[in-house]
Write an enzyme that holds these catalytic residues in place. Structure first.
Site, mmCIF file in Angstrom:
data_model
loop_
_atom_site.group_PDB
_atom_site.id
_atom_site.type_symbol
_atom_site.label_atom_id
_atom_site.label_comp_id
_atom_site.label_asym_id
_atom_site.label_seq_id
_atom_site.Cartn_x
_atom_site.Cartn_y
_atom_site.Cartn_z
ATOM 1 C CG ASN A 124 -0.382 -0.154 2.813
ATOM 2 O OD1 ASN A 124 0.522 0.612 3.219
ATOM 3 N ND2 ASN A 124 -0.257 -0.983 3.380
ATOM 4 C CG ASP A 136 -7.349 -5.830 6.322
ATOM 5 O OD1 ASP A 136 -6.721 -5.906 7.364
ATOM 6 O OD2 ASP A 136 -7.821 -4.755 5.776
ATOM 7 C CG PHE A 170 -2.712 4.817 13.555
ATOM 8 C CD1 PHE A 170 -2.444 4.784 14.189
ATOM 9 C CD2 PHE A 170 -2.913 6.417 12.368
ATOM 10 C CE1 PHE A 170 -1.690 6.192 14.881
ATOM 11 C CE2 PHE A 170 -2.330 7.150 13.037
ATOM 12 C CZ PHE A 170 -1.296 7.133 14.552
ATOM 13 C CE LYS A 213 -8.893 -4.115 14.071
ATOM 14 N NZ LYS A 213 -7.727 -4.054 13.080
HETATM 15 O O1 PMT Z 1 3.266 5.829 6.410
HETATM 16 P P1 PMT Z 1 2.104 7.653 5.985
HETATM 17 O O2 PMT Z 1 2.662 7.192 4.433
HETATM 18 O O3 PMT Z 1 2.375 8.314 7.522
HETATM 19 O O4 PMT Z 1 0.720 7.585 6.542
HETATM 20 C C1 PMT Z 1 -0.054 6.843 7.221
HETATM 21 C C2 PMT Z 1 -0.933 6.289 7.496
HETATM 22 C C3 PMT Z 1 -2.413 6.276 6.769
HETATM 23 C C4 PMT Z 1 -0.399 4.849 7.344
HETATM 24 C C5 PMT Z 1 -2.160 5.963 9.118
HETATM 25 O O5 PMT Z 1 -1.811 7.699 9.695
HETATM 26 C C6 PMT Z 1 -2.330 5.021 9.478
HETATM 27 O O6 PMT Z 1 -4.165 4.988 9.281
HETATM 28 N N1 PMT Z 1 -2.144 3.583 9.889
HETATM 29 C C7 PMT Z 1 -3.034 2.770 10.016
HETATM 30 C C8 PMT Z 1 -2.902 1.742 8.512
HETATM 31 C C9 PMT Z 1 -4.537 0.619 8.418
HETATM 32 O O7 PMT Z 1 -3.719 -0.277 8.063
HETATM 33 O O8 PMT Z 1 -5.709 1.364 8.563
HETATM 34 P P2 PMT Z 1 -6.970 -0.005 8.755
HETATM 35 O O9 PMT Z 1 -7.828 0.539 9.457
HETATM 36 O O10 PMT Z 1 -6.664 -0.920 7.331
HETATM 37 O O11 PMT Z 1 -6.198 -0.669 10.330
HETATM 38 C C10 PMT Z 1 -6.723 -0.839 12.060
HETATM 39 C C11 PMT Z 1 -5.584 -0.785 13.075
HETATM 40 O O12 PMT Z 1 -5.053 -2.369 12.507
HETATM 41 C C12 PMT Z 1 -3.979 -0.222 11.986
HETATM 42 O O13 PMT Z 1 -3.880 0.255 13.511
HETATM 43 C C13 PMT Z 1 -3.575 -1.497 11.711
HETATM 44 O O14 PMT Z 1 -1.961 -1.048 12.199
HETATM 45 C C14 PMT Z 1 -3.778 -2.740 12.802
HETATM 46 N N2 PMT Z 1 -3.874 -4.146 11.975
HETATM 47 C C15 PMT Z 1 -4.132 -3.911 10.876
HETATM 48 C C16 PMT Z 1 -4.364 -5.156 10.307
HETATM 49 C C17 PMT Z 1 -4.107 -6.504 10.206
HETATM 50 N N3 PMT Z 1 -2.862 -7.432 9.778
HETATM 51 N N4 PMT Z 1 -2.857 -6.041 11.666
HETATM 52 C C18 PMT Z 1 -3.112 -4.546 12.260
HETATM 53 O O15 PMT Z 1 -2.725 -4.571 13.323
#
Ligand code: PMT
Length: 398
Positions: free
Chosen positions: A208, A277, A321, A339
């Site tokens: 990504n 994911d 996040f 979570k």
């Molecule tokens: O790196 P930059 O260019 O500065 O961009 C910043 C960002 C957009 C990446 C950051 O601000 C951000 O939003 N990070 C989280 C991205 C994400 O994966 O979001 P999500 O909504 O898909 O996941 C929710 C949370 O679960 C996140 O904290 C993620 O780290 C966590 N996760 C998700 C999937 C997974 N398999 N394991 C996880 O721990």
């Protein structure tokens, strides 16, 4: 953070004196009002006019200059300083200050100031390891003087070893740290940053647009605030932040392993990484050949690191996040709840000035107790500061 801060830059006589120019540029670019003091020896290496032009302030060289001393004397300089940085700090000047000798403009002003003083030493390796120098440095450290340690490398004198001036960026970071309140001292914070890569074959992967900027900003600011930071990073083009232990990972499974191995020692975990994911069920050992009109790649779920942490019986303060393109609040609240997080940083990644690969962000902070805080458009450093304000406050009451 350095805007309008009065910084005295003391330059001593060493071959690295020219690197103080680069530091001066970083400081003035960050908005600091820099006043330069040069020792007599420093002027043998760089002309005062260079520092005067770049700082837009007169350079102080002489304790006994009647006009300069009347207009802005050494006591007045010492009094108005927010921070004093000595670059390069020679064994001679460090030795003099450790012995209480104040016989020129620089040493007198250092002795007279109540501001934090940060030394960036540079010298020959044998001078650096000399027990006399080491004892002087330790003495100054005991009195609360700060140091940015020199690095190892090829020295100007031809020797190899410790004694090379730290980079201007590292000294700049030290300046920030010296001016930052240490409300995370004694805390260990694990931060994830950047994307993950899920390999399809030896040359292709699913990933990504995460640059790592948000997570690295969090790591830098937490370190400035005194935390021990463990940064688990996916692949990024960013330089490793100064003074931070970085663990490099590629895939979600690797990130999962590295996070789980360290979580027991942490007071808080902040998951800014954009973790894939799904990953391909099968990674082809050889490059997939172009044959048919279409291909189907079967994907399987990756471990959800954050959900696993939230589900553990003893988890640290947990910040997730949420990267959303629609229904920001509703989706983030769902992630917060499902979570089992203490806090979630919801960012709308469809905005051009927020989310992936930009220097700014806009976020809504949602908390377990139902409260929220809206952070408008700000730099990622500022958002990191706002997130860490909440982490520090909540760790304090735990
Ligand atoms: O790196 P930059 O260019 O500065 O961009 C910043 C960002 C957009 C990446 C950051 O601000 C951000 O939003 N990070 C989280 C991205 C994400 O994966 O979001 P999500 O909504 O898909 O996941 C929710 C949370 O679960 C996140 O904290 C993620 O780290 C966590 N996760 C998700 C999937 C997974 N398999 N394991 C996880 O721990």
């Amino acid at each position: 953070m350095l805007t309008d801060k009065k910084i005295i830059l003391g330059v001593c006589g060493g071959i690295a004196a020219y690197k103080a120019i680069e530091l001066l540029r970083l400081l003035t670019k960050a908005g600091a009002d820099v006043h330069v003091i040069m020792t007599r020896a420093a002027q043998e290496f760089v002309a005062p006019l260079t520092f005067q032009t770049l700082s837009s302030n007169p350079v102080h060289t002489d304790l006994f200059n009647l006009i300069a001393e009347r207009e802005i004397g050494h006591i007045s300089l010492a009094d108005k300083a927010d921070l004093f940085i000595v670059v390069p700090a020679t064994a001679n000047v460090i030795g003099k200050i450790a012995a209480g000798i104040a016989d020129d403009m620089l040493t007198t002003t250092v002795m007279a100031t109540k501001a934090p003083v940060l030394f960036a030493p540079a010298m020959n390796v044998n001078m650096f390891t000399n027990p006399i120098y080491q004892e002087n440095e330790q003495k100054l450290r005991r009195f609360g003087y700060l140091f940015v340690a020199p690095i190892s490398g090829t020295l100007a004198c031809g020797w190899e070893g410790e004694g090379k001036l730290a980079s201007p960026e590292a000294i700049f970071e030290g300046a920030h740290a010296a001016l930052t309140k240490k409300d995370l001292l004694g805390r260990t914070i694990l931060i994830t940053a950047g994307p993950t890569r899920e390999e399809i074959d030896p040359v292709r992967y699913i990933s990504n647009h995460s640059s790592g900027k948000m997570g690295y900003a969090l790591a830098r600011i937490a370190c400035r605030r005194g935390a021990k930071v463990l940064l688990i990073s996916g692949p990024t083009a960013l330089a490793e932040p100064e003074g931070i232990q970085v663990v490099k990972t590629t895939s979600a499974s690797e990130m999962h392993r590295e996070v789980m191995a360290r979580v027991a020692e942490c007071d808080a975990v902040i998951k800014a990484a954009a973790v894939a994911d799904y990953r391909p069920l099968v990674r082809s050992a050889i490059k997939i050949k172009k044959k048919s009109e279409s291909v189907t790649i079967e994907l399987v779920k990756n471990p959800d690191i954050l959900a696993e942490l939230g589900g553990a019986p003893h988890c640290p303060f947990l910040v997730g996040f949420a990267a959303e393109t629609d229904a920001l609040t509703k989706n983030a609240e769902k992630k917060l709840r499902e979570k089992n997080l203490d806090m979630i940083v919801a960012n709308d990644v469809s905005q051009v000035d927020a989310g992936f690969n930009v220097d700014t962000n806009r976020a809504l902070l949602l908390f377990r107790d139902g409260s929220s805080s809206d952070c408008g458009l700000m730099s990622k450093d500022q958002l990191a500061g706002a997130i860490l304000d909440h982490v520090a406050a909540r760790l304090m009451v735990q």
